[in-house]
Design an enzyme around this catalytic site. Structure first.
Site, PDB file in Angstrom:
ATOM      1  N   ASP B  16      44.930  48.840  40.751  1.00  0.00           N
ATOM      2  CA  ASP B  16      45.198  47.444  41.071  1.00  0.00           C
ATOM      3  C   ASP B  16      45.554  46.693  39.796  1.00  0.00           C
ATOM      4  OD1 ASP B  16      45.263  44.912  42.107  1.00  0.00           O
ATOM      5  OD2 ASP B  16      43.316  45.047  43.112  1.00  0.00           O
ATOM      6  N   HIS B  18      46.305  43.324  39.725  1.00  0.00           N
ATOM      7  CA  HIS B  18      46.120  41.865  39.870  1.00  0.00           C
ATOM      8  C   HIS B  18      45.038  41.374  38.928  1.00  0.00           C
ATOM      9  CE1 HIS B  18      47.840  43.241  43.682  1.00  0.00           C
ATOM     10  NE2 HIS B  18      48.435  42.055  43.708  1.00  0.00           N
TER      11      HIS B  18
END
Lengths: 468, 143
Positions: B16, B18
Protein backbone atom coordinates in the site's frame (compact mmCIF):
# COMPACT_ATOMS: atom_id res chain seq x y z
CA UNK A 1 68.63 5.27 -3.72
CA UNK A 2 66.85 8.21 -2.14
CA UNK A 3 65.45 8.34 1.38
CA UNK A 4 61.96 9.20 0.20
CA UNK A 5 60.70 5.69 0.20
CA UNK A 6 58.03 3.83 2.11
CA UNK A 7 57.87 0.20 3.08
CA UNK A 8 54.38 -1.25 3.22
CA UNK A 9 54.09 -4.61 4.90
CA UNK A 10 51.29 -7.17 4.87
CA UNK A 11 51.68 -9.84 7.52
CA UNK A 12 49.39 -12.28 5.74
CA UNK A 13 48.16 -15.69 6.73
CA UNK A 14 50.40 -17.46 4.21
CA UNK A 15 53.01 -14.88 3.21
CA UNK A 16 54.73 -11.82 4.56
CA UNK A 17 54.54 -9.38 1.67
CA UNK A 18 56.46 -6.17 1.15
CA UNK A 19 55.89 -3.29 -1.23
CA UNK A 20 58.57 -0.59 -1.49
CA UNK A 21 57.34 2.71 -2.89
CA UNK A 22 59.27 5.74 -4.12
CA UNK A 23 57.38 8.66 -2.58
CA UNK A 24 58.66 11.35 -4.97
CA UNK A 25 57.72 9.39 -8.05
CA UNK A 26 54.71 7.66 -6.47
CA UNK A 27 55.97 4.46 -7.99
CA UNK A 28 56.38 0.89 -6.87
CA UNK A 29 60.12 0.17 -6.81
CA UNK A 30 60.18 -3.36 -5.55
CA UNK A 31 58.40 -6.22 -3.90
CA UNK A 32 59.54 -8.86 -1.46
CA UNK A 33 57.97 -11.97 -0.08
CA UNK A 34 58.67 -14.37 2.75
CA UNK A 35 56.68 -17.01 4.55
CA UNK A 36 54.22 -16.13 7.30
CA UNK A 37 55.96 -17.09 10.52
CA UNK A 38 53.67 -15.45 13.05
CA UNK A 39 53.07 -18.72 14.87
CA UNK A 40 56.78 -19.24 15.55
CA UNK A 41 58.62 -15.94 15.24
CA UNK A 42 57.26 -13.28 12.94
CA UNK A 43 60.78 -11.87 12.42
CA UNK A 44 61.90 -14.93 10.43
CA UNK A 45 59.38 -14.33 7.63
CA UNK A 46 59.98 -10.59 7.76
CA UNK A 47 63.76 -11.03 7.39
CA UNK A 48 63.24 -13.42 4.48
CA UNK A 49 60.93 -10.92 2.79
CA UNK A 50 63.39 -8.08 3.37
CA UNK A 51 66.28 -10.01 1.85
CA UNK A 52 64.07 -10.90 -1.10
CA UNK A 53 63.36 -7.19 -1.57
CA UNK A 54 67.02 -6.32 -1.09
CA UNK A 55 68.08 -8.84 -3.72
CA UNK A 56 65.70 -7.20 -6.20
CA UNK A 57 66.69 -3.62 -5.38
CA UNK A 58 70.41 -4.11 -4.90
CA UNK A 59 70.26 -2.30 -1.59
CA UNK A 60 67.45 -1.34 0.73
CA UNK A 61 66.67 2.38 0.78
CA UNK A 62 66.22 4.23 4.04
CA UNK A 63 62.50 4.13 4.59
CA UNK A 64 60.64 7.21 5.71
CA UNK A 65 57.61 5.14 6.66
CA UNK A 66 57.40 1.47 7.52
CA UNK A 67 53.72 0.65 7.94
CA UNK A 68 52.07 -2.70 8.28
CA UNK A 69 48.69 -4.36 8.11
CA UNK A 70 48.03 -7.86 9.31
CA UNK A 71 45.72 -10.74 8.61
CA UNK A 72 48.09 -13.23 10.21
CA UNK A 73 47.13 -15.65 12.99
CA UNK A 74 43.54 -15.90 11.84
CA UNK A 75 43.01 -12.18 11.18
CA UNK A 76 41.00 -10.01 13.56
CA UNK A 77 38.49 -12.56 14.79
CA UNK A 78 35.31 -10.98 16.07
CA UNK A 79 32.02 -11.97 17.63
CA UNK A 80 29.09 -9.58 17.24
CA UNK A 81 25.89 -9.42 19.25
CA UNK A 82 22.69 -7.51 18.52
CA UNK A 83 18.98 -7.59 19.14
CA UNK A 84 16.90 -7.91 15.94
CA UNK A 85 18.48 -9.80 13.06
CA UNK A 86 17.69 -7.24 10.35
CA UNK A 87 18.51 -4.25 12.57
CA UNK A 88 21.18 -4.03 15.29
CA UNK A 89 22.52 -7.53 14.56
CA UNK A 90 23.15 -6.43 10.99
CA UNK A 91 24.46 -3.00 12.05
CA UNK A 92 26.98 -4.67 14.38
CA UNK A 93 28.07 -7.05 11.63
CA UNK A 94 28.55 -4.16 9.23
CA UNK A 95 30.64 -2.26 11.78
CA UNK A 96 32.90 -5.26 12.41
CA UNK A 97 33.32 -6.04 8.71
CA UNK A 98 34.04 -2.38 8.03
CA UNK A 99 36.81 -2.51 10.62
CA UNK A 100 38.39 -5.33 8.64
CA UNK A 101 37.38 -8.11 11.00
CA UNK A 102 36.71 -11.72 10.29
CA UNK A 103 33.34 -12.61 11.80
CA UNK A 104 33.51 -15.89 13.67
CA UNK A 105 30.16 -15.64 15.41
CA UNK A 106 26.99 -13.53 15.31
CA UNK A 107 24.44 -13.69 18.09
CA UNK A 108 20.86 -12.44 18.11
CA UNK A 109 18.69 -11.32 21.04
CA UNK A 110 19.37 -12.71 24.53
CA UNK A 111 22.55 -14.70 25.03
CA UNK A 112 22.00 -18.05 26.65
CA UNK A 113 24.45 -20.00 28.77
CA UNK A 114 25.31 -22.16 25.77
CA UNK A 115 25.93 -18.99 23.74
CA UNK A 116 28.42 -17.90 26.39
CA UNK A 117 30.13 -21.27 26.15
CA UNK A 118 30.12 -20.98 22.37
CA UNK A 119 31.77 -17.57 22.58
CA UNK A 120 34.43 -18.99 24.87
CA UNK A 121 35.03 -21.81 22.41
CA UNK A 122 35.34 -19.32 19.54
CA UNK A 123 37.99 -17.38 21.50
CA UNK A 124 37.43 -14.14 19.57
CA UNK A 125 39.92 -11.27 19.60
CA UNK A 126 37.19 -8.68 20.18
CA UNK A 127 33.49 -8.85 21.08
CA UNK A 128 31.13 -6.17 19.78
CA UNK A 129 27.98 -5.77 21.86
CA UNK A 130 25.10 -3.85 20.29
CA UNK A 131 21.34 -3.84 20.77
CA UNK A 132 18.57 -1.28 21.05
CA UNK A 133 18.31 2.14 19.48
CA UNK A 134 19.19 5.05 21.80
CA UNK A 135 16.31 5.15 24.27
CA UNK A 136 14.97 1.88 22.86
CA UNK A 137 15.26 -1.61 24.26
CA UNK A 138 17.64 -1.83 27.24
CA UNK A 139 16.55 -5.17 28.64
CA UNK A 140 18.32 -7.39 26.14
CA UNK A 141 21.60 -5.48 25.94
CA UNK A 142 21.82 -5.32 29.75
CA UNK A 143 21.08 -9.04 29.95
CA UNK A 144 23.81 -9.67 27.40
CA UNK A 145 26.32 -7.54 29.31
CA UNK A 146 25.51 -9.61 32.39
CA UNK A 147 26.07 -12.81 30.42
CA UNK A 148 29.34 -11.52 28.93
CA UNK A 149 30.60 -10.90 32.46
CA UNK A 150 30.72 -14.69 32.76
CA UNK A 151 32.90 -15.48 29.77
CA UNK A 152 36.29 -16.97 30.55
CA UNK A 153 38.27 -15.49 27.65
CA UNK A 154 39.60 -12.02 28.33
CA UNK A 155 38.63 -10.68 24.90
CA UNK A 156 38.14 -6.90 24.95
CA UNK A 157 34.53 -5.84 24.59
CA UNK A 158 33.29 -2.89 22.56
CA UNK A 159 29.89 -1.68 23.70
CA UNK A 160 28.01 0.02 20.87
CA UNK A 161 24.40 -0.47 21.93
CA UNK A 162 21.62 1.63 23.40
CA UNK A 163 23.27 4.72 24.92
CA UNK A 164 20.85 4.63 27.83
CA UNK A 165 22.14 1.23 28.95
CA UNK A 166 25.85 2.07 28.63
CA UNK A 167 26.34 2.85 32.32
CA UNK A 168 24.69 -0.42 33.34
CA UNK A 169 26.94 -2.28 30.92
CA UNK A 170 29.96 -0.48 32.37
CA UNK A 171 29.00 -1.59 35.86
CA UNK A 172 28.24 -5.15 34.83
CA UNK A 173 31.48 -5.48 32.93
CA UNK A 174 33.70 -3.76 35.49
CA UNK A 175 37.09 -5.42 35.58
CA UNK A 176 36.93 -6.34 31.92
CA UNK A 177 38.54 -4.50 29.06
CA UNK A 178 35.58 -2.44 27.90
CA UNK A 179 35.36 0.41 25.40
CA UNK A 180 32.09 2.28 25.14
CA UNK A 181 31.47 3.59 21.62
CA UNK A 182 28.50 5.32 20.02
CA UNK A 183 25.50 3.16 19.21
CA UNK A 184 25.84 1.44 15.81
CA UNK A 185 22.13 2.20 15.31
CA UNK A 186 21.28 5.35 17.28
CA UNK A 187 17.83 5.52 15.80
CA UNK A 188 15.86 3.11 13.71
CA UNK A 189 17.12 2.98 10.15
CA UNK A 190 20.28 4.97 10.85
CA UNK A 191 23.74 3.40 10.78
CA UNK A 192 26.62 4.98 12.68
CA UNK A 193 29.53 2.60 12.69
CA UNK A 194 32.46 5.07 12.70
CA UNK A 195 32.85 5.23 16.46
CA UNK A 196 32.70 1.44 16.92
CA UNK A 197 35.10 1.00 14.01
CA UNK A 198 37.60 3.42 15.55
CA UNK A 199 37.33 1.62 18.89
CA UNK A 200 37.99 -1.72 17.18
CA UNK A 201 40.99 -0.30 15.35
CA UNK A 202 42.44 1.19 18.54
CA UNK A 203 42.13 -2.15 20.33
CA UNK A 204 43.68 -3.85 17.33
CA UNK A 205 46.71 -1.55 17.51
CA UNK A 206 47.01 -1.51 21.28
CA UNK A 207 46.31 -5.15 22.11
CA UNK A 208 45.78 -7.56 19.26
CA UNK A 209 49.07 -6.79 17.56
CA UNK A 210 50.79 -7.75 20.81
CA UNK A 211 48.55 -10.73 21.54
CA UNK A 212 49.34 -12.21 18.15
CA UNK A 213 53.07 -11.71 18.55
CA UNK A 214 53.34 -9.26 15.66
CA UNK A 215 55.10 -6.69 17.84
CA UNK A 216 58.10 -9.02 18.19
CA UNK A 217 59.21 -7.56 14.88
CA UNK A 218 58.65 -4.00 16.01
CA UNK A 219 62.18 -2.81 15.34
CA UNK A 220 61.47 -3.68 11.68
CA UNK A 221 58.46 -1.38 11.31
CA UNK A 222 56.92 1.75 12.78
CA UNK A 223 53.28 0.77 13.18
CA UNK A 224 50.78 -1.96 12.45
CA UNK A 225 47.88 0.24 11.57
CA UNK A 226 44.97 -2.04 10.78
CA UNK A 227 43.83 -5.46 9.67
CA UNK A 228 44.65 -6.08 5.99
CA UNK A 229 41.01 -6.05 4.79
CA UNK A 230 40.65 -2.59 6.34
CA UNK A 231 43.78 -1.46 4.47
CA UNK A 232 42.33 -2.78 1.20
CA UNK A 233 39.12 -0.89 1.97
CA UNK A 234 41.05 2.32 2.68
CA UNK A 235 42.88 1.87 -0.61
CA UNK A 236 39.58 1.41 -2.43
CA UNK A 237 38.09 4.47 -0.76
CA UNK A 238 41.06 6.63 -1.78
CA UNK A 239 40.95 5.35 -5.36
CA UNK A 240 37.23 6.15 -5.55
CA UNK A 241 37.14 9.48 -3.74
CA UNK A 242 40.54 10.97 -4.53
CA UNK A 243 42.56 13.15 -2.15
CA UNK A 244 43.62 16.74 -1.69
CA UNK A 245 41.43 18.09 -4.46
CA UNK A 246 42.55 15.48 -6.92
CA UNK A 247 39.66 13.34 -8.10
CA UNK A 248 39.51 9.58 -7.88
CA UNK A 249 37.81 7.17 -10.25
CA UNK A 250 34.39 7.69 -8.66
CA UNK A 251 32.10 4.97 -7.39
CA UNK A 252 33.65 1.55 -7.65
CA UNK A 253 33.58 -2.07 -6.61
CA UNK A 254 36.52 -4.18 -5.46
CA UNK A 255 36.48 -7.96 -5.71
CA UNK A 256 39.08 -9.87 -3.75
CA UNK A 257 38.84 -13.62 -4.18
CA UNK A 258 41.09 -15.48 -1.77
CA UNK A 259 41.82 -19.07 -0.82
CA UNK A 260 39.05 -19.33 1.76
CA UNK A 261 36.75 -16.34 1.21
CA UNK A 262 35.79 -13.76 -1.38
CA UNK A 263 35.62 -10.17 -0.20
CA UNK A 264 33.62 -7.52 -2.05
CA UNK A 265 33.89 -3.84 -1.23
CA UNK A 266 31.67 -1.17 -2.71
CA UNK A 267 32.35 2.54 -2.48
CA UNK A 268 29.00 3.77 -3.73
CA UNK A 269 25.88 5.42 -2.41
CA UNK A 270 23.76 2.57 -3.75
CA UNK A 271 20.79 4.84 -4.30
CA UNK A 272 18.25 3.71 -6.82
CA UNK A 273 19.00 4.67 -10.41
CA UNK A 274 15.40 4.07 -11.46
CA UNK A 275 13.38 5.77 -8.74
CA UNK A 276 12.63 2.57 -6.83
CA UNK A 277 11.38 2.89 -3.28
CA UNK A 278 14.21 1.94 -0.94
CA UNK A 279 13.24 -0.37 1.92
CA UNK A 280 15.05 -2.32 4.60
CA UNK A 281 18.23 -1.35 6.37
CA UNK A 282 20.09 1.70 5.12
CA UNK A 283 23.31 0.78 3.37
CA UNK A 284 26.74 2.13 4.27
CA UNK A 285 28.44 3.96 1.39
CA UNK A 286 31.59 2.00 2.09
CA UNK A 287 30.43 -1.56 2.42
CA UNK A 288 32.37 -4.78 2.77
CA UNK A 289 30.92 -8.24 2.51
CA UNK A 290 32.83 -11.45 3.10
CA UNK A 291 31.62 -14.69 1.58
CA UNK A 292 33.00 -17.40 3.83
CA UNK A 293 31.91 -20.19 1.49
CA UNK A 294 33.41 -18.80 -1.71
CA UNK A 295 37.13 -19.30 -1.99
CA UNK A 296 39.54 -20.75 -4.52
CA UNK A 297 41.05 -23.42 -2.28
CA UNK A 298 39.82 -24.10 1.26
CA UNK A 299 36.21 -23.63 0.18
CA UNK A 300 36.45 -24.70 -3.49
CA UNK A 301 33.98 -27.51 -2.88
CA UNK A 302 31.31 -25.12 -1.65
CA UNK A 303 31.76 -22.91 -4.72
CA UNK A 304 31.04 -25.96 -6.86
CA UNK A 305 28.09 -26.80 -4.67
CA UNK A 306 26.68 -23.27 -4.89
CA UNK A 307 26.86 -23.21 -8.69
CA UNK A 308 26.08 -26.85 -9.38
CA UNK A 309 28.70 -29.34 -10.51
CA UNK A 310 27.35 -29.54 -14.06
CA UNK A 311 27.79 -25.83 -14.60
CA UNK A 312 31.39 -25.86 -13.36
CA UNK A 313 32.11 -28.92 -15.52
CA UNK A 314 30.65 -27.21 -18.55
CA UNK A 315 32.52 -23.96 -17.91
CA UNK A 316 35.82 -25.72 -17.38
CA UNK A 317 35.10 -28.09 -20.26
CA UNK A 318 35.81 -31.17 -18.15
CA UNK A 319 33.62 -34.08 -17.03
CA UNK A 320 31.57 -34.10 -13.83
CA UNK A 321 33.90 -36.82 -12.53
CA UNK A 322 36.81 -34.57 -13.48
CA UNK A 323 35.41 -31.82 -11.22
CA UNK A 324 35.36 -34.29 -8.32
CA UNK A 325 38.95 -35.29 -9.01
CA UNK A 326 40.03 -31.63 -9.12
CA UNK A 327 38.36 -30.93 -5.81
CA UNK A 328 40.09 -33.92 -4.24
CA UNK A 329 43.45 -32.71 -5.47
CA UNK A 330 42.79 -29.25 -4.04
CA UNK A 331 41.64 -30.68 -0.71
CA UNK A 332 44.89 -32.62 -0.47
CA UNK A 333 46.97 -29.56 -1.22
CA UNK A 334 45.29 -26.21 -0.62
CA UNK A 335 48.39 -24.41 -1.85
CA UNK A 336 48.11 -26.07 -5.25
CA UNK A 337 49.07 -23.84 -8.14
CA UNK A 338 47.43 -24.80 -11.45
CA UNK A 339 49.83 -26.41 -13.93
CA UNK A 340 47.92 -28.27 -16.63
CA UNK A 341 45.45 -26.62 -19.05
CA UNK A 342 42.63 -28.52 -17.33
CA UNK A 343 43.68 -27.19 -13.93
CA UNK A 344 43.78 -23.67 -15.32
CA UNK A 345 40.35 -24.07 -16.87
CA UNK A 346 38.96 -25.43 -13.62
CA UNK A 347 40.41 -22.53 -11.62
CA UNK A 348 39.00 -20.04 -14.11
CA UNK A 349 35.55 -21.61 -13.72
CA UNK A 350 35.89 -21.50 -9.93
CA UNK A 351 37.01 -17.88 -10.02
CA UNK A 352 34.24 -16.68 -12.33
CA UNK A 353 31.65 -18.52 -10.25
CA UNK A 354 32.93 -17.26 -6.90
CA UNK A 355 32.96 -13.69 -8.20
CA UNK A 356 29.55 -13.97 -9.76
CA UNK A 357 27.92 -15.23 -6.58
CA UNK A 358 29.85 -12.86 -4.30
CA UNK A 359 28.92 -9.79 -6.36
CA UNK A 360 25.31 -10.93 -6.58
CA UNK A 361 25.15 -11.29 -2.79
CA UNK A 362 26.78 -7.90 -2.31
CA UNK A 363 24.46 -6.09 -4.71
CA UNK A 364 20.89 -5.18 -3.86
CA UNK A 365 17.73 -6.47 -5.48
CA UNK A 366 14.50 -5.00 -6.79
CA UNK A 367 11.10 -6.46 -6.62
CA UNK A 368 7.84 -5.34 -8.19
CA UNK A 369 4.86 -4.97 -5.93
CA UNK A 370 1.40 -4.47 -7.36
CA UNK A 371 -0.43 -1.66 -5.64
CA UNK A 372 -3.79 -0.12 -6.38
CA UNK A 373 -1.84 2.72 -7.96
CA UNK A 374 -0.22 0.27 -10.38
CA UNK A 375 3.06 -1.60 -10.08
CA UNK A 376 5.76 -0.12 -7.85
CA UNK A 377 9.42 -1.10 -7.60
CA UNK A 378 10.92 -1.73 -4.20
CA UNK A 379 14.67 -1.92 -3.70
CA UNK A 380 16.53 -3.77 -0.97
CA UNK A 381 20.28 -3.20 -0.62
CA UNK A 382 22.54 -1.20 -2.92
CA UNK A 383 21.88 -0.36 -6.54
CA UNK A 384 25.25 -0.92 -8.22
CA UNK A 385 24.00 -0.81 -11.80
CA UNK A 386 25.76 2.48 -12.58
CA UNK A 387 29.14 1.39 -11.21
CA UNK A 388 31.71 2.02 -13.92
CA UNK A 389 34.81 0.48 -12.36
CA UNK A 390 35.45 -2.88 -10.82
CA UNK A 391 38.90 -3.52 -9.40
CA UNK A 392 40.02 -7.13 -9.13
CA UNK A 393 42.76 -7.81 -6.63
CA UNK A 394 44.44 -10.94 -5.30
CA UNK A 395 46.46 -13.54 -7.15
CA UNK A 396 43.74 -15.44 -8.98
CA UNK A 397 42.27 -12.67 -11.19
CA UNK A 398 45.74 -11.53 -12.20
CA UNK A 399 47.27 -14.91 -12.98
CA UNK A 400 44.31 -16.68 -14.51
CA UNK A 401 43.65 -14.18 -17.28
CA UNK A 402 40.38 -14.38 -19.22
CA UNK A 403 39.21 -11.03 -17.96
CA UNK A 404 36.24 -10.91 -20.31
CA UNK A 405 34.80 -13.93 -18.52
CA UNK A 406 35.33 -12.22 -15.16
CA UNK A 407 33.51 -9.12 -16.34
CA UNK A 408 30.74 -11.26 -17.73
CA UNK A 409 30.43 -13.06 -14.39
CA UNK A 410 29.99 -9.94 -12.30
CA UNK A 411 27.80 -7.99 -14.72
CA UNK A 412 24.04 -7.81 -14.47
CA UNK A 413 22.42 -10.49 -16.57
CA UNK A 414 19.07 -10.52 -18.39
CA UNK A 415 18.39 -13.90 -16.80
CA UNK A 416 18.51 -12.27 -13.37
CA UNK A 417 16.83 -8.87 -13.77
CA UNK A 418 16.17 -8.45 -10.04
CA UNK A 419 19.86 -8.27 -9.16
CA UNK A 420 21.33 -4.74 -9.15
CA UNK A 421 24.82 -5.67 -10.31
CA UNK A 422 26.93 -3.31 -12.46
CA UNK A 423 25.49 -2.98 -15.95
CA UNK A 424 28.55 -2.12 -18.00
CA UNK A 425 31.64 -1.89 -15.80
CA UNK A 426 35.26 -1.63 -16.84
CA UNK A 427 37.63 -4.07 -15.21
CA UNK A 428 40.72 -2.70 -13.51
CA UNK A 429 43.45 -4.92 -12.18
CA UNK A 430 45.53 -4.55 -9.06
CA UNK A 431 48.39 -6.31 -10.82
CA UNK A 432 50.98 -5.69 -8.13
CA UNK A 433 48.70 -6.50 -5.20
CA UNK A 434 49.22 -2.97 -4.02
CA UNK A 435 45.76 -1.89 -2.85
CA UNK A 436 46.53 -2.69 0.81
CA UNK A 437 49.79 -0.69 0.50
CA UNK A 438 47.87 2.25 -0.94
CA UNK A 439 45.48 2.06 2.01
CA UNK A 440 48.37 2.10 4.49
CA UNK A 441 50.18 4.92 2.72
CA UNK A 442 46.95 6.94 2.61
CA UNK A 443 47.13 7.34 6.38
CA UNK A 444 50.38 9.34 6.14
CA UNK A 445 50.55 10.67 2.58
CA UNK A 446 47.18 10.46 0.81
CA UNK A 447 48.21 12.44 -2.27
CA UNK A 448 51.15 10.18 -3.06
CA UNK A 449 49.01 7.15 -2.29
CA UNK A 450 46.44 8.38 -4.81
CA UNK A 451 49.07 8.93 -7.51
CA UNK A 452 50.43 5.46 -6.82
CA UNK A 453 46.92 4.02 -7.10
CA UNK A 454 46.16 5.79 -10.38
CA UNK A 455 49.45 4.56 -11.79
CA UNK A 456 49.34 0.94 -10.61
CA UNK A 457 45.69 0.02 -10.83
CA UNK A 458 45.02 -0.05 -14.54
CA UNK A 459 42.42 -1.26 -17.00
CA UNK A 460 42.55 -4.99 -17.61
CA UNK A 461 42.88 -4.60 -21.38
CA UNK A 462 45.89 -2.35 -20.94
CA UNK A 463 47.34 -4.93 -18.55
CA UNK A 464 46.93 -7.49 -21.29
CA UNK A 465 48.90 -5.31 -23.69
CA UNK A 466 51.65 -4.87 -21.13
CA UNK A 467 51.83 -8.60 -20.60
CA UNK A 468 52.23 -9.31 -24.28
CA UNK B 1 1.84 16.09 26.92
CA UNK B 2 0.34 12.59 27.03
CA UNK B 3 3.11 11.11 24.88
CA UNK B 4 6.14 12.12 26.90
CA UNK B 5 8.65 9.28 27.12
CA UNK B 6 6.65 6.93 24.97
CA UNK B 7 7.64 5.51 21.59
CA UNK B 8 5.24 4.60 18.79
CA UNK B 9 5.78 2.81 15.51
CA UNK B 10 3.68 3.89 12.51
CA UNK B 11 3.53 2.82 8.89
CA UNK B 12 1.36 1.68 6.00
CA UNK B 13 1.19 -2.10 5.79
CA UNK B 14 1.56 -4.37 2.78
CA UNK B 15 1.70 -3.25 -0.86
CA UNK B 16 0.00 0.00 0.00
CA UNK B 17 1.48 3.31 -1.09
CA UNK B 18 -1.10 5.65 0.50
CA UNK B 19 1.18 7.56 2.80
CA UNK B 20 -0.57 10.91 3.28
CA UNK B 21 -3.00 9.95 6.04
CA UNK B 22 -0.28 8.12 7.90
CA UNK B 23 1.99 11.18 7.72
CA UNK B 24 -0.73 13.42 9.10
CA UNK B 25 -1.33 10.98 11.94
CA UNK B 26 2.40 10.78 12.63
CA UNK B 27 2.62 14.58 12.85
CA UNK B 28 -0.29 14.70 15.28
CA UNK B 29 1.29 12.03 17.46
CA UNK B 30 4.61 13.87 17.48
CA UNK B 31 2.80 17.04 18.45
CA UNK B 32 1.30 15.12 21.38
CA UNK B 33 4.84 14.43 22.58
CA UNK B 34 5.34 10.88 21.35
CA UNK B 35 8.59 9.71 19.83
CA UNK B 36 7.39 8.30 16.51
CA UNK B 37 9.33 5.77 14.45
CA UNK B 38 7.76 6.24 11.05
CA UNK B 39 8.27 3.33 8.65
CA UNK B 40 6.39 4.87 5.72
CA UNK B 41 4.58 3.08 2.91
CA UNK B 42 4.96 -0.51 1.69
CA UNK B 43 5.92 -1.91 5.07
CA UNK B 44 5.71 -5.67 5.68
CA UNK B 45 4.24 -6.75 9.02
CA UNK B 46 7.60 -8.11 10.17
CA UNK B 47 9.23 -4.70 9.87
CA UNK B 48 6.74 -3.10 12.24
CA UNK B 49 7.55 -5.71 14.84
CA UNK B 50 11.33 -5.60 14.33
CA UNK B 51 11.23 -1.82 14.75
CA UNK B 52 9.10 -2.08 17.88
CA UNK B 53 11.49 -4.58 19.47
CA UNK B 54 14.60 -2.53 18.77
CA UNK B 55 13.09 0.80 19.88
CA UNK B 56 11.16 -0.70 22.80
CA UNK B 57 7.98 0.85 21.44
CA UNK B 58 4.82 1.18 23.52
CA UNK B 59 2.38 0.85 20.64
CA UNK B 60 2.21 0.09 16.91
CA UNK B 61 -0.24 2.02 14.72
CA UNK B 62 -0.89 0.29 11.40
CA UNK B 63 -2.49 2.13 8.47
CA UNK B 64 -4.10 0.42 5.52
CA UNK B 65 -5.99 2.28 2.82
CA UNK B 66 -6.22 -0.01 -0.18
CA UNK B 67 -8.73 -2.57 1.00
CA UNK B 68 -6.31 -5.45 1.56
CA UNK B 69 -5.76 -4.70 5.25
CA UNK B 70 -7.40 -7.84 6.46
CA UNK B 71 -4.99 -10.05 4.51
CA UNK B 72 -1.96 -7.98 5.44
CA UNK B 73 -2.83 -7.87 9.14
CA UNK B 74 -3.55 -11.55 9.56
CA UNK B 75 -1.22 -13.00 12.19
CA UNK B 76 0.04 -9.57 13.30
CA UNK B 77 -0.61 -10.22 17.00
CA UNK B 78 0.96 -13.67 16.73
CA UNK B 79 4.09 -12.10 15.22
CA UNK B 80 4.19 -9.69 18.18
CA UNK B 81 3.91 -12.56 20.64
CA UNK B 82 6.63 -14.44 18.77
CA UNK B 83 8.92 -11.42 19.17
CA UNK B 84 8.25 -11.11 22.89
CA UNK B 85 5.84 -8.17 22.53
CA UNK B 86 2.76 -9.95 23.86
CA UNK B 87 1.50 -6.86 25.69
CA UNK B 88 2.18 -4.17 23.11
CA UNK B 89 -0.75 -1.98 22.18
CA UNK B 90 -1.65 -2.38 18.49
CA UNK B 91 -4.04 -0.18 16.53
CA UNK B 92 -5.17 -0.42 12.95
CA UNK B 93 -7.03 2.15 10.88
CA UNK B 94 -8.07 3.19 7.37
CA UNK B 95 -10.07 1.60 4.55
CA UNK B 96 -9.58 -1.83 5.98
CA UNK B 97 -11.85 -3.84 3.68
CA UNK B 98 -13.23 -3.74 0.16
CA UNK B 99 -16.84 -2.82 -0.52
CA UNK B 100 -19.60 -1.68 1.77
CA UNK B 101 -19.46 -3.70 4.96
CA UNK B 102 -20.93 -2.57 8.27
CA UNK B 103 -18.16 -0.98 10.34
CA UNK B 104 -19.14 -2.91 13.49
CA UNK B 105 -18.43 -6.20 11.72
CA UNK B 106 -15.16 -5.00 10.35
CA UNK B 107 -14.11 -3.71 13.76
CA UNK B 108 -15.04 -7.02 15.39
CA UNK B 109 -12.96 -8.92 12.87
CA UNK B 110 -9.86 -6.85 13.62
CA UNK B 111 -10.39 -7.01 17.36
CA UNK B 112 -10.69 -10.79 17.04
CA UNK B 113 -7.33 -10.76 15.24
CA UNK B 114 -5.79 -9.28 18.38
CA UNK B 115 -5.80 -5.56 17.60
CA UNK B 116 -6.62 -3.39 20.62
CA UNK B 117 -8.44 -0.80 18.49
CA UNK B 118 -9.63 -0.50 14.91
CA UNK B 119 -10.52 2.88 13.40
CA UNK B 120 -12.85 3.52 10.46
CA UNK B 121 -12.04 5.84 7.55
CA UNK B 122 -12.41 9.50 8.43
CA UNK B 123 -11.22 9.16 12.03
CA UNK B 124 -9.82 12.46 13.31
CA UNK B 125 -6.27 12.48 14.56
CA UNK B 126 -7.23 14.13 17.84
CA UNK B 127 -9.56 11.20 18.56
CA UNK B 128 -6.69 8.74 18.07
CA UNK B 129 -4.45 10.85 20.34
CA UNK B 130 -7.15 10.96 23.03
CA UNK B 131 -7.92 7.24 22.91
CA UNK B 132 -4.23 6.38 22.95
CA UNK B 133 -3.71 8.48 26.08
CA UNK B 134 -6.74 6.83 27.64
CA UNK B 135 -5.46 3.31 26.86
CA UNK B 136 -2.00 4.08 28.26
CA UNK B 137 -3.53 5.48 31.44
CA UNK B 138 -5.75 2.43 31.83
CA UNK B 139 -2.72 0.17 31.45
CA UNK B 140 -0.77 2.12 34.04
CA UNK B 141 -3.60 1.61 36.52
CA UNK B 142 -3.70 -2.11 35.87
CA UNK B 143 0.10 -2.45 35.88
Amino acid sequence: MNAHAALLIDFGSTYTKLRAVDLDEARLIGTGQGPSTVRTDIRIGMRAALSDLEAKLGALPRFRYRLASSSAAGGLRMVTIGLVRELTVEAARQAALGAGAKLVGTFTNKLTRSDVEAIDALAPDIILLAGGTDGGNTEVVVHNAKMLAQIKTDAPIVYAGNRVAADDARELLAGRSLTVADNVMPELGKLASESARDAIRQIFIARIVHAKGIDRAQEMFDDVLMPTPAAVMEGARLLADGAGGEPGLGELLVVDPGGATTDVHSIASGESSSGAIQKGMPEPRIKRTVEGDLGMRHTAASVVEAAGVERIAQQANISVAGVGAMLERIAENVEMIPQTPAEHAFDRALLATAIEIAVRRHAGTVETVYTTMGPATVQYGKDLTRIEFVVATGGAPIHLGDHDALLEAMRSAPSDPRSLRPRAPHLYLDRDYILYAIGLLASVDPQTALRLARRSITPADRAKEVAQ
Amino acid sequence: MPGLGRTLVTGVIGSDTHIVGNRILTMALEEAGYKVVSLGALTPAGEFIAAAVETNADAILVSSLYGQGELDCRGFRELCIEAGLQDILIYVGGNLVVGKQPWEEVEQRFLAMGFDRAFPPGTRTEDVVAILAQDFTAREKVG
